[in-house]
Design a protein around this motif. Structure first.
Motif, PDB file in Angstrom:
ATOM      1  N   THR A 170       0.808  -1.210   0.000  1.00 11.82           N
ATOM      2  CA  THR A 170       0.000   0.000   0.000  1.00 11.82           C
ATOM      3  C   THR A 170       0.851   1.274   0.000  1.00 11.82           C
ATOM      4  OG1 THR A 170      -0.215  -0.229   2.413  1.00 11.82           O
ATOM      5  CG2 THR A 170      -2.024  -1.066   1.048  1.00 11.82           C
ATOM      6  N   VAL A 171       2.064   1.211   0.536  1.00 13.51           N
ATOM      7  CA  VAL A 171       2.947   2.383   0.505  1.00 13.51           C
ATOM      8  C   VAL A 171       3.389   2.663  -0.925  1.00 13.51           C
ATOM      9  CG1 VAL A 171       5.178   3.314   1.260  1.00 13.51           C
ATOM     10  CG2 VAL A 171       3.721   2.057   2.882  1.00 13.51           C
ATOM     11  N   GLN A 172       3.819   1.631  -1.636  1.00 15.69           N
ATOM     12  CA  GLN A 172       4.181   1.806  -3.045  1.00 15.69           C
ATOM     13  C   GLN A 172       2.986   2.309  -3.858  1.00 15.69           C
ATOM     14  OE1 GLN A 172       5.437  -2.324  -3.497  1.00 15.69           O
ATOM     15  NE2 GLN A 172       7.514  -1.652  -4.062  1.00 15.69           N
ATOM     16  N   LEU A 173       1.825   1.770  -3.562  1.00 17.37           N
ATOM     17  CA  LEU A 173       0.618   2.155  -4.283  1.00 17.37           C
ATOM     18  C   LEU A 173       0.331   3.643  -4.087  1.00 17.37           C
ATOM     19  CD1 LEU A 173      -1.504   0.727  -6.005  1.00 17.37           C
ATOM     20  CD2 LEU A 173      -2.810   0.306  -3.926  1.00 17.37           C
ATOM     21  N   ALA A 174       0.471   4.112  -2.860  1.00 14.46           N
ATOM     22  CA  ALA A 174       0.268   5.535  -2.583  1.00 14.46           C
ATOM     23  C   ALA A 174       1.290   6.387  -3.327  1.00 14.46           C
ATOM     24  CB  ALA A 174       0.354   5.779  -1.081  1.00 14.46           C
TER      25      ALA A 174
ATOM     26  N   ILE B 175      -2.033  -7.262  -3.301  1.00 14.32           N
ATOM     27  CA  ILE B 175      -1.743  -6.090  -2.479  1.00 14.32           C
ATOM     28  C   ILE B 175      -1.392  -6.540  -1.061  1.00 14.32           C
ATOM     29  CG2 ILE B 175      -2.646  -3.914  -1.566  1.00 14.32           C
ATOM     30  CD1 ILE B 175      -2.251  -3.934  -4.591  1.00 14.32           C
ATOM     31  N   ALA B 176      -0.365  -5.898  -0.481  1.00 20.83           N
ATOM     32  CA  ALA B 176       0.036  -6.147   0.899  1.00 20.83           C
ATOM     33  C   ALA B 176      -0.092  -4.855   1.696  1.00 20.83           C
ATOM     34  CB  ALA B 176       1.466  -6.653   0.963  1.00 20.83           C
ATOM     35  N   ALA B 177      -0.433  -4.984   2.972  1.00 18.43           N
ATOM     36  CA  ALA B 177      -0.499  -3.829   3.877  1.00 18.43           C
ATOM     37  C   ALA B 177       0.335  -4.139   5.101  1.00 18.43           C
ATOM     38  CB  ALA B 177      -1.942  -3.540   4.274  1.00 18.43           C
ATOM     39  N   GLY B 178       1.296  -3.287   5.392  1.00 18.05           N
ATOM     40  CA  GLY B 178       2.151  -3.517   6.549  1.00 18.05           C
ATOM     41  C   GLY B 178       2.880  -4.841   6.453  1.00 18.05           C
ATOM     42  N   ASP B 179       2.745  -5.660   7.498  1.00 20.04           N
ATOM     43  CA  ASP B 179       3.430  -6.949   7.538  1.00 20.04           C
ATOM     44  C   ASP B 179       2.600  -8.090   6.948  1.00 20.04           C
ATOM     45  OD1 ASP B 179       5.641  -5.825   8.832  1.00 20.04           O
ATOM     46  OD2 ASP B 179       4.709  -6.080  10.811  1.00 20.04           O
ATOM     47  N   SER B 180       1.440  -7.780   6.400  1.00 13.45           N
ATOM     48  CA  SER B 180       0.604  -8.847   5.846  1.00 13.45           C
ATOM     49  C   SER B 180       1.203  -9.367   4.548  1.00 13.45           C
ATOM     50  CB  SER B 180      -0.814  -8.329   5.574  1.00 13.45           C
ATOM     51  OG  SER B 180      -0.849  -7.483   4.440  1.00 13.45           O
ATOM     52  N   GLN B 181       0.824 -10.584   4.197  1.00 16.48           N
ATOM     53  CA  GLN B 181       1.237 -11.130   2.913  1.00 16.48           C
ATOM     54  C   GLN B 181       0.463 -10.447   1.795  1.00 16.48           C
ATOM     55  OE1 GLN B 181       0.572 -15.419   3.358  1.00 16.48           O
ATOM     56  NE2 GLN B 181       2.786 -15.675   3.343  1.00 16.48           N
TER      57      GLN B 181
ATOM     58  N   VAL C 108      -3.628  -8.555   9.066  1.00 15.00           N
ATOM     59  CA  VAL C 108      -4.171  -8.399   7.711  1.00 15.00           C
ATOM     60  C   VAL C 108      -4.043  -6.958   7.244  1.00 15.00           C
ATOM     61  CG1 VAL C 108      -5.763 -10.320   7.954  1.00 15.00           C
ATOM     62  CG2 VAL C 108      -6.514  -8.020   8.609  1.00 15.00           C
ATOM     63  N   ALA C 109      -3.559  -6.079   8.121  1.00 15.83           N
ATOM     64  CA  ALA C 109      -3.394  -4.669   7.768  1.00 15.83           C
ATOM     65  C   ALA C 109      -2.271  -4.092   8.609  1.00 15.83           C
ATOM     66  CB  ALA C 109      -4.694  -3.907   8.001  1.00 15.83           C
ATOM     67  N   THR C 110      -1.822  -2.909   8.242  1.00 11.59           N
ATOM     68  CA  THR C 110      -0.758  -2.261   8.992  1.00 11.59           C
ATOM     69  C   THR C 110      -1.261  -1.806  10.354  1.00 11.59           C
ATOM     70  OG1 THR C 110       0.799  -0.407   9.017  1.00 11.59           O
ATOM     71  CG2 THR C 110      -1.291  -0.055   7.877  1.00 11.59           C
ATOM     72  N   ASN C 111      -0.418  -1.918  11.376  1.00 14.12           N
ATOM     73  CA  ASN C 111      -0.781  -1.479  12.718  1.00 14.12           C
ATOM     74  C   ASN C 111      -0.399  -0.027  12.977  1.00 14.12           C
ATOM     75  OD1 ASN C 111      -2.051  -3.680  14.247  1.00 14.12           O
ATOM     76  ND2 ASN C 111      -0.165  -4.787  13.818  1.00 14.12           N
ATOM     77  N   SER C 112       0.101   0.653  11.932  1.00 17.37           N
ATOM     78  CA  SER C 112       0.539   2.033  12.110  1.00 17.37           C
ATOM     79  C   SER C 112      -0.582   3.033  11.878  1.00 17.37           C
ATOM     80  CB  SER C 112       1.701   2.342  11.152  1.00 17.37           C
ATOM     81  OG  SER C 112       1.293   2.172   9.804  1.00 17.37           O
TER      82      SER C 112
END
Length: 458
Positions: free
Chosen positions: A170-174, A261-267, A438-442
């Protein structure tokens, strides 16, 4: 000699002949030609808002409702503007009934509710706090009576089919949609300027993307993105552009290629039916109908009831969205799973429902309340009410892992309390803390998604 006629007599005669000729032509045409014309004053329900819902799903649900009500000669007519439809039918005594659907974006639905020009707001994202405040005079728009989750969907990130890229986080996507990454070579694909495709500002699809991807990383959409009101047109444009990338609702992938698509530490996850049904997929979302909490329109209440029914959810599935019907799924075992979870995956099946909680609360959210009834119906039908169910709680990361595990188990126990009232007994209750995010904790919305309870059955 025939009698002479005045000019006015001749005009009357010609009008009579024209009327008779027109009548004979009309008699020869099928009734559907006339039935498709809007009739002022016959609308029993006005729905405005999301294009994602209004283009296909909304009309399909209305047609299904008309059929269930025993109406006949069901048809569709174009509305007064693009992306507007009139779904009509006839009662047994020949009275025409119609429901108007205008699909100009989720935000327009809430504006229409405020203006009194719509009975229901269709939205592909939750109501905003500012919108709820604006509609406060109508009641609590976040209450179970006002907020109806009718389906699930996932935002697919789409590329040209020939693009070799398979996954992004999701960071790359942004960074891509903000214009910070502007060439495919920066992502390991063949070089070429990245062309951005996005829904318009009124779209709930855009609001969801902005919230889950852009705002979560402090980004804004690049000004050179090409904007579309139509989901179909956006998807078709990306599938024809080798350098294109866009975001779209799951039913509108069409000829394009979807990314994992991955978010944070998720696969990294593809937008599969199961991962969206459980809302594990990072870009999963809910589709809503909103009304006043004490809805007086009987057609609105009937539509809600029908949308939640098995037949309504079958229409959701047929329309390309994800139904909320509970199903059992085998989950592949992989080494990243905790040992106890691996054993569960080897011997049991996971159900396609996750229980989540109201923001900042230990209370189940509006979807979870309806899911309790769906789950009970499934367990009863499958004869699994006694000692077959395992609840697995998860949470976000805490400084103390033991506290994270305790909180996750308490969430599972909150679900157990509700199910126990209906006579369900359990095989086990497990808390796995911050495992398997399943998502970033940040970010707040990521932590909310990670605070979940899974249901497994033996």
């Amino acid at each position: 000699m025939p009698p002479a006629h005045s000019a006015s007599d001749r005009d009357t005669w010609m009008r009579t002949i024209s009327f008779l000729l027109l009548g004979s032509i009309c008699y020869a045409l099928p009734w559907s030609v006339f039935a498709a014309q809007p009739v002022p004053g016959d609308s029993v329900l006005r729905i405005q808002g999301s294009n994602t819902i209004g283009a296909k799903l909304g009309p399909a649900l209305v047609k299904g409702l008309f059929e269930e009500q025993g109406l006949s000669a069901i048809g569709v007519a174009a509305g007064a503007a693009d992306n507007e439809q009139i779904i009509f039918a006839h009662t047994a005594d020949g009275r025409r009934v119609s429901i108007d659907i205008a699909a100009h974006g989720s935000g327009t639905g809430f504006s229409a509710l405020a203006a009194g020009s719509a009975d229901l707001a269709a939205s592909s994202r939750p109501i905003k706090d500012s919108e709820a405040i604006n509609l406060h005079a109508l009641g609590d728009m976040k209450s179970p009576g006002a907020e109806q989750i009718i389906a699930l969907d996932g935002l697919a990130i789409i590329l040209h089919p020939a693009n070799p890229l398979t996954a992004l986080n999701t960071v790359q996507l942004a960074q891509v949609f903000a214009g910070d990454i502007s060439d495919w070579a920066q992502l390991g694909a063949p070089a070429g300027a990245i062309n951005l495709y996005a829904r318009d500002d009124q779209s709930g699809t855009y609001d969801t993307f902005k919230e889950l991807v852009l705002s979560a990383t402090g980004k804004a959409l690049a000004s050179n993105a090409r904007r579309y009101e139509s989901s179909e047109k956006l998807s078709d444009a990306v599938s024809q552009d080798p350098n294109g990338i866009g975001f779209i609702g799951l039913p509108y992938i069409r000829k394009a290629k979807a990314l994992a698509i991955a978010a944070g530490d998720s696969q990294a996850m593809l937008p599969s039916l199961t991962l969206i049904a459980t809302e594990d997929y990072p870009l999963s979302r809910r589709l809503f109908l909103y009304s006043t909490p004490e809805q007086s329109n009987s057609w609105a209440r009937a539509l809600f009831q029908f949308a939640h029914s098995p037949r309504g959810q079958a229409i959701v599935e047929q329309s390309g969205f994800i139904a909320q019907t509970v199903k059992a799924v085998r989950i592949p075992v992989h080494t990243q799973m905790p040992a106890g979870y691996q054993h569960l995956a080897e011997d049991a099946e996971r159900l396609s429902v996750n229980f989540r909680f109201q923001e900042g609360s230990a209370r189940l959210d509006n979807k979870a309340r309806r899911d309790l009834q769906r789950l009970l119906s499934y367990l009863s039908a499958q004869n699994k009410l006694k000692a077959s169910v395992v609840l697995v709680g998860f949470g976000d990361a805490k400084a103390d892992p033991a506290r994270a595990e305790l909180l996750s188990k308490l969430r599972a126990m909150a679900v157990r309390r509700e199910l126990s009232k209906a006579g369900v007994t359990f095989r086990d209750i497990i808390g796995l803390g911050d495992e398997l995010p399943v998502a970033t904790n940040s970010a707040d919305d990521g932590r909310i998604k990670n605070r979940r309870v899974e249901v497994w059955v033996y």
